[in-house]
Design a protein around this motif. Structure first.
Motif, PDB file in Angstrom:
ATOM      1  N   ASN A 140       6.390  -6.397 -30.670  1.00 47.23           N
ATOM      2  CA  ASN A 140       5.050  -6.575 -30.123  1.00 47.23           C
ATOM      3  C   ASN A 140       4.428  -5.263 -29.697  1.00 47.23           C
ATOM      4  O   ASN A 140       3.213  -5.080 -29.768  1.00 47.23           O
ATOM      5  N   ASP A 141       5.285  -4.344 -29.232  1.00 43.46           N
ATOM      6  CA  ASP A 141       4.802  -3.066 -28.724  1.00 43.46           C
ATOM      7  C   ASP A 141       4.323  -2.132 -29.827  1.00 43.46           C
ATOM      8  O   ASP A 141       3.820  -1.049 -29.546  1.00 43.46           O
ATOM      9  N   ARG A 142       4.487  -2.550 -31.076  1.00 38.08           N
ATOM     10  CA  ARG A 142       4.043  -1.713 -32.193  1.00 38.08           C
ATOM     11  C   ARG A 142       2.794  -2.257 -32.883  1.00 38.08           C
ATOM     12  O   ARG A 142       2.325  -1.683 -33.850  1.00 38.08           O
ATOM     13  N   VAL A 143       2.266  -3.353 -32.379  1.00 39.46           N
ATOM     14  CA  VAL A 143       1.064  -3.959 -32.958  1.00 39.46           C
ATOM     15  C   VAL A 143      -0.167  -3.493 -32.183  1.00 39.46           C
ATOM     16  O   VAL A 143      -0.180  -3.508 -30.952  1.00 39.46           O
ATOM     17  N   ILE A 144      -1.201  -3.094 -32.908  1.00 41.11           N
ATOM     18  CA  ILE A 144      -2.462  -2.719 -32.266  1.00 41.11           C
ATOM     19  C   ILE A 144      -3.492  -3.790 -32.612  1.00 41.11           C
ATOM     20  O   ILE A 144      -3.930  -3.914 -33.772  1.00 41.11           O
ATOM     21  N   GLY A 145      -3.833  -4.566 -31.624  1.00 40.23           N
ATOM     22  CA  GLY A 145      -4.779  -5.653 -31.827  1.00 40.23           C
ATOM     23  C   GLY A 145      -4.745  -6.601 -30.648  1.00 40.23           C
ATOM     24  O   GLY A 145      -4.027  -6.383 -29.665  1.00 40.23           O
ATOM     25  N   MET A 146      -5.517  -7.665 -30.731  1.00 40.87           N
ATOM     26  CA  MET A 146      -5.575  -8.658 -29.657  1.00 40.87           C
ATOM     27  C   MET A 146      -4.240  -9.342 -29.483  1.00 40.87           C
ATOM     28  O   MET A 146      -3.552  -9.653 -30.458  1.00 40.87           O
ATOM     29  N   THR A 147      -3.889  -9.612 -28.241  1.00 41.13           N
ATOM     30  CA  THR A 147      -2.697 -10.395 -27.952  1.00 41.13           C
ATOM     31  C   THR A 147      -3.082 -11.876 -27.906  1.00 41.13           C
ATOM     32  O   THR A 147      -4.263 -12.228 -27.809  1.00 41.13           O
ATOM     33  N   LEU A 148      -2.083 -12.748 -27.955  1.00 41.84           N
ATOM     34  CA  LEU A 148      -2.359 -14.183 -27.845  1.00 41.84           C
ATOM     35  C   LEU A 148      -2.931 -14.515 -26.468  1.00 41.84           C
ATOM     36  O   LEU A 148      -3.761 -15.421 -26.337  1.00 41.84           O
ATOM     37  N   GLU A 149      -2.497 -13.793 -25.462  1.00 43.06           N
ATOM     38  CA  GLU A 149      -3.039 -14.023 -24.115  1.00 43.06           C
ATOM     39  C   GLU A 149      -4.533 -13.697 -24.080  1.00 43.06           C
ATOM     40  O   GLU A 149      -5.328 -14.445 -23.500  1.00 43.06           O
ATOM     41  N   GLU A 150      -4.917 -12.567 -24.684  1.00 43.93           N
ATOM     42  CA  GLU A 150      -6.336 -12.217 -24.737  1.00 43.93           C
ATOM     43  C   GLU A 150      -7.106 -13.244 -25.561  1.00 43.93           C
ATOM     44  O   GLU A 150      -8.225 -13.630 -25.196  1.00 43.93           O
ATOM     45  N   LEU A 151      -6.516 -13.700 -26.633  1.00 43.76           N
ATOM     46  CA  LEU A 151      -7.171 -14.688 -27.485  1.00 43.76           C
ATOM     47  C   LEU A 151      -7.389 -16.001 -26.745  1.00 43.76           C
ATOM     48  O   LEU A 151      -8.402 -16.687 -26.950  1.00 43.76           O
ATOM     49  N   SER A 152      -6.461 -16.354 -25.887  1.00 48.80           N
ATOM     50  CA  SER A 152      -6.560 -17.617 -25.143  1.00 48.80           C
ATOM     51  C   SER A 152      -7.754 -17.633 -24.188  1.00 48.80           C
ATOM     52  O   SER A 152      -8.190 -18.707 -23.764  1.00 48.80           O
ATOM     53  N   ARG A 153      -8.286 -16.470 -23.861  1.00 49.09           N
ATOM     54  CA  ARG A 153      -9.425 -16.398 -22.941  1.00 49.09           C
ATOM     55  C   ARG A 153     -10.773 -16.461 -23.671  1.00 49.09           C
ATOM     56  O   ARG A 153     -11.823 -16.493 -23.032  1.00 49.09           O
ATOM     57  N   VAL A 154     -10.750 -16.467 -24.998  1.00 49.69           N
ATOM     58  CA  VAL A 154     -11.993 -16.563 -25.775  1.00 49.69           C
ATOM     59  C   VAL A 154     -12.493 -18.003 -25.746  1.00 49.69           C
ATOM     60  O   VAL A 154     -11.710 -18.951 -25.865  1.00 49.69           O
ATOM     61  N   ASP A 155     -13.796 -18.169 -25.601  1.00 53.62           N
ATOM     62  CA  ASP A 155     -14.368 -19.512 -25.463  1.00 53.62           C
ATOM     63  C   ASP A 155     -14.130 -20.377 -26.686  1.00 53.62           C
ATOM     64  O   ASP A 155     -13.778 -21.555 -26.573  1.00 53.62           O
ATOM     65  N   ARG A 156     -14.318 -19.806 -27.893  1.00 53.42           N
ATOM     66  CA  ARG A 156     -14.112 -20.573 -29.122  1.00 53.42           C
ATOM     67  C   ARG A 156     -13.217 -19.785 -30.067  1.00 53.42           C
ATOM     68  O   ARG A 156     -13.554 -18.666 -30.453  1.00 53.42           O
ATOM     69  N   VAL A 157     -12.093 -20.382 -30.427  1.00 47.98           N
ATOM     70  CA  VAL A 157     -11.178 -19.763 -31.388  1.00 47.98           C
ATOM     71  C   VAL A 157     -11.094 -20.680 -32.603  1.00 47.98           C
ATOM     72  O   VAL A 157     -10.675 -21.835 -32.493  1.00 47.98           O
TER      73      VAL A 157
END
Length: 325
Positions: free
Chosen positions: A262-279
């Motif tokens: 996980n520490d080598r990925v550059i991008g949104m995390t699932l936690e950050e994605l969970s805060r988006v209003d519509r996925v």
């Protein structure tokens, strides 16, 4: 008998209005009753249970499958598309077309869209979308590093730049690889002002569009070079991983699979994605069913767009793991 006579009149008015298609004014003139009385009788027809509304789904639509998906996975919405064969290419095209239509119809003013790189299905969506009225979308933000093999990178960048152009908005590219060699290398890249500027928009995204991958990478992702080694993929599988969203892996029950990768990925995390209003997730295919099922169980996805074959497998929980993306 007076009540029966009243109900008979109400039923006749309802028949004239709902079955014969007559306007309230015409019914009033024909029966020599005031239009206000006609309106009251139509309301009474509903109260008495005389009116039953039936919606007949057009051929090629799958209301029952969509309802079952919403119920089973607690989705806000589900779209199941018609597809004549359970084949990767055909499925991606149909899902992309449906996603394009959905996007065109539901964009809100001031929308900030996040799109994941390296998804062929999302690319199909961008190919199918029509220009959107100016002013609805503010920005399109790339949510996974988009640098890789130059022959494939153009497609990843196209997801962001072309969608921004079609929506008359500003594009924010994440000009880094999706996977870097080490955590230290990631920290160096995160210090870049342009990279930081794009990632600062992650918590402002109002609509995220993502693909769902199985453990084995898709053809496009594999060609890009933004992948883990075979040994590392085995490590993810041994940790319970069944699939990923933007290279963030989860297990069959929707739990995050935590590994040093996980520490080598550059991008949104699932936690950050969970805060988006519509996925919105675009995914289908026989060999991705288990991955899609796990993704739906994360609770992150609000809308799934998939094909009828995959929908049927998800409903019956007949899941197989594989590599279609």
């Amino acid at each position: 008998m007076s009540r029966l006579n009243e109900l008979r009149m109400i039923a006749r008015v309802a028949q004239m209005y709902f079955v014969e298609g007559q306007r309230q004014r015409d019914i009033a003139e024909r029966l020599q009753i005031s239009q206000a009385s006609i309106s009251r009788m139509l309301k009474k027809a509903h109260e008495e249970g005389m009116i039953r509304t039936t919606v007949i789904s057009p051929s090629g639509t799958y209301a029952e499958l969509e309802s079952a998906l919403r119920s089973k996975f607690n989705l806000r919405e589900a779209i199941v598309v018609e597809c004549t064969e359970d084949r990767e290419g055909a499925i991606m095209t149909r899902i992309g077309e449906a996603a394009a239509h959905f996007l065109e119809m539901t964009l809100q003013k001031g929308e900030i869209i996040g799109v994941s790189s390296w998804s062929e299905t999302i690319l199909k969506m961008v190919d199918a979308i029509h220009p959107v009225k100016s002013g609805k979308v503010e920005r399109v933000v790339q949510t996974l590093g988009g640098i890789g093999d130059p022959t494939v990178q153009i497609h990843a960048n196209q997801l962001t730049t072309r969608l921004a152009k079609l929506t008359h908005s500003e594009a924010h590219l994440l000009n880094t690889p999706g996977v870097v060699q080490s955590h230290e290398a990631k920290l160096v890249l995160l210090n870049d002002n342009y990279v930081r500027e794009t990632m600062d928009f992650f918590d402002k995204i109002t609509l995220a569009i993502v693909g769902i991958g199985a453990i084995a990478p898709s053809n496009m992702l594999a060609r890009s070079g933004n992948v883990f080694s075979s040994r590392e993929l085995v490590e993810i599988k041994e940790a319970g991983g069944v699939g990923d969203i933007s290279l963030r892996f989860f297990d069959a029950e929707g739990g995050l699979v935590k590994t040093p990768l996980n520490d080598r990925v550059i991008g949104m995390t699932l936690e950050e994605l969970s805060r988006v209003d519509r996925v919105v997730a675009l995914a289908g295919g026989q060999f991705k069913t288990l991955a899609i099922q796990g993704a739906l169980r994360t609770g992150i996805i609000d809308l799934l767009i998939t094909d009828k074959f995959t929908a049927e497998r998800l409903i019956t929980s007949g899941a197989e793991q594989g590599s279609v993306n």
